[in-house]
Design a protein around this motif. Structure first.
Motif, PDB file in Angstrom:
ATOM      1  N   GLY A  12       3.985 -11.370 -21.876  1.00 16.84           N
ATOM      2  CA  GLY A  12       3.086 -12.367 -21.304  1.00 16.84           C
ATOM      3  C   GLY A  12       2.296 -13.083 -22.373  1.00 16.84           C
ATOM      4  N   PRO A  13       1.499 -14.057 -21.957  1.00 11.99           N
ATOM      5  CA  PRO A  13       0.698 -14.814 -22.909  1.00 11.99           C
ATOM      6  C   PRO A  13      -0.470 -13.993 -23.458  1.00 11.99           C
ATOM      7  CG  PRO A  13       0.267 -15.565 -20.675  1.00 11.99           C
ATOM      8  CD  PRO A  13       1.372 -14.550 -20.597  1.00 11.99           C
ATOM      9  N   ALA A  14      -0.796 -14.210 -24.713  1.00  7.26           N
ATOM     10  CA  ALA A  14      -1.892 -13.491 -25.367  1.00  7.26           C
ATOM     11  C   ALA A  14      -3.231 -13.776 -24.708  1.00  7.26           C
ATOM     12  CB  ALA A  14      -1.938 -13.843 -26.855  1.00  7.26           C
ATOM     13  N   GLU A  15      -3.377 -14.952 -24.110  1.00  5.48           N
ATOM     14  CA  GLU A  15      -4.661 -15.323 -23.491  1.00  5.48           C
ATOM     15  C   GLU A  15      -5.064 -14.345 -22.385  1.00  5.48           C
ATOM     16  OE1 GLU A  15      -2.016 -17.842 -23.432  1.00  5.48           O
ATOM     17  OE2 GLU A  15      -2.653 -18.224 -25.482  1.00  5.48           O
ATOM     18  N   LEU A  16      -4.086 -13.774 -21.690  1.00  2.96           N
ATOM     19  CA  LEU A  16      -4.400 -12.828 -20.626  1.00  2.96           C
ATOM     20  C   LEU A  16      -4.967 -11.516 -21.169  1.00  2.96           C
ATOM     21  CD1 LEU A  16      -1.386 -13.274 -18.178  1.00  2.96           C
ATOM     22  CD2 LEU A  16      -3.672 -14.276 -18.051  1.00  2.96           C
ATOM     23  N   LEU A  17      -4.698 -11.237 -22.434  1.00  3.06           N
ATOM     24  CA  LEU A  17      -5.149  -9.990 -23.033  1.00  3.06           C
ATOM     25  C   LEU A  17      -6.503 -10.135 -23.709  1.00  3.06           C
ATOM     26  CD1 LEU A  17      -1.754  -9.010 -24.648  1.00  3.06           C
ATOM     27  CD2 LEU A  17      -2.653  -8.333 -22.425  1.00  3.06           C
ATOM     28  N   PRO A  67       0.018  -4.775 -27.312  1.00  8.02           N
ATOM     29  CA  PRO A  67       1.259  -5.349 -26.790  1.00  8.02           C
ATOM     30  C   PRO A  67       1.656  -6.586 -27.583  1.00  8.02           C
ATOM     31  CG  PRO A  67      -0.565  -6.021 -25.421  1.00  8.02           C
ATOM     32  CD  PRO A  67      -1.133  -5.087 -26.458  1.00  8.02           C
ATOM     33  N   SER A  68       2.919  -6.894 -27.572  1.00 13.39           N
ATOM     34  CA  SER A  68       3.394  -8.170 -28.090  1.00 13.39           C
ATOM     35  C   SER A  68       2.968  -9.239 -27.079  1.00 13.39           C
ATOM     36  CB  SER A  68       4.915  -8.140 -28.244  1.00 13.39           C
ATOM     37  OG  SER A  68       5.395  -9.334 -28.819  1.00 13.39           O
ATOM     38  N   ALA A  69       3.212 -10.485 -27.402  1.00 12.14           N
ATOM     39  CA  ALA A  69       2.898 -11.575 -26.476  1.00 12.14           C
ATOM     40  C   ALA A  69       3.878 -12.712 -26.735  1.00 12.14           C
ATOM     41  CB  ALA A  69       1.458 -12.054 -26.669  1.00 12.14           C
ATOM     42  N   THR A  70       4.003 -13.593 -25.748  1.00  8.00           N
ATOM     43  CA  THR A  70       4.888 -14.752 -25.866  1.00  8.00           C
ATOM     44  C   THR A  70       4.145 -16.015 -25.453  1.00  8.00           C
ATOM     45  OG1 THR A  70       5.704 -14.429 -23.606  1.00  8.00           O
ATOM     46  CG2 THR A  70       6.981 -13.405 -25.378  1.00  8.00           C
ATOM     47  N   ASP A  71       4.677 -17.152 -25.904  1.00  2.00           N
ATOM     48  CA  ASP A  71       4.116 -18.430 -25.461  1.00  2.00           C
ATOM     49  C   ASP A  71       4.888 -18.909 -24.232  1.00  2.00           C
ATOM     50  OD1 ASP A  71       6.529 -19.560 -26.374  1.00  2.00           O
ATOM     51  OD2 ASP A  71       5.627 -20.428 -28.168  1.00  2.00           O
TER      52      ASP A  71
END
Length: 149
Positions: A12-17, A67-71
């Motif tokens: 998921g996107p990094a912004e959520l984390l 966690p990793s993240a994606t755009d």
């Protein structure tokens, strides 16, 4: 608008984390899971067995692993774990991924070993394997029930 907690799978996107409340939300969710385990006497609990990707991701995040993240296009933007469905029913896989040039491949054995320790202490069985292109991954599943009885 209702905020629903979702464990970070690494896709998921990094912004959520981001955000100061994330750590508290993770700990609250994990403590709730531990309470369910305590009440049912099962580890992992039935919910975890039905939602293995989410349950394993929650255990990793609660264990302090990133966690990793994606755009929006699916490109990796952060280095960390990624939890995905496994090839066998009830099993999930954990990869250590990052953006190109991040060095994720060089640190995956050490980081996945950390993931395995967290998951083992959370009641899961985690085995390290080598996959395609010699990339390592964990296969995670519930512990085998005792024989006999």
């Amino acid at each position: 608008m209702t905020d629903v907690f979702e464990a970070a799978t690494g896709d998921g996107p990094a912004e959520l984390l981001a955000g100061r409340d994330r750590a508290a939300q993770v700990q609250t969710a994990y403590q709730g899971l531990l309470q369910i385990r305590s009440l049912t006497g099962a580890a992992p609990a039935e919910w975890e067995l039905r939602q293995t990707v989410r349950a394993v991701a929650l255990a990793l995040e609660a264990g302090g692993l990133a966690p990793s993240a994606t755009d929006a296009e699916g490109a990796r933007t952060a280095t960390g774990y990624r939890v995905r469905s496994g090839d066998r029913a009830g099993a999930v896989c954990v990869d250590w991924l990052g953006p190109p040039g991040s060095g994720a491949a060089q640190e995956e054995e050490q980081r996945l070993s950390q993931c395995a320790r967290v998951l083992t202490s959370a009641g899961w069985e985690a085995l390290l394997y080598k996959g395609p292109r010699n990339r390592r991954f964990l296969e995670v599943e519930p512990p085998m029930p005792p024989r006999g009885g």
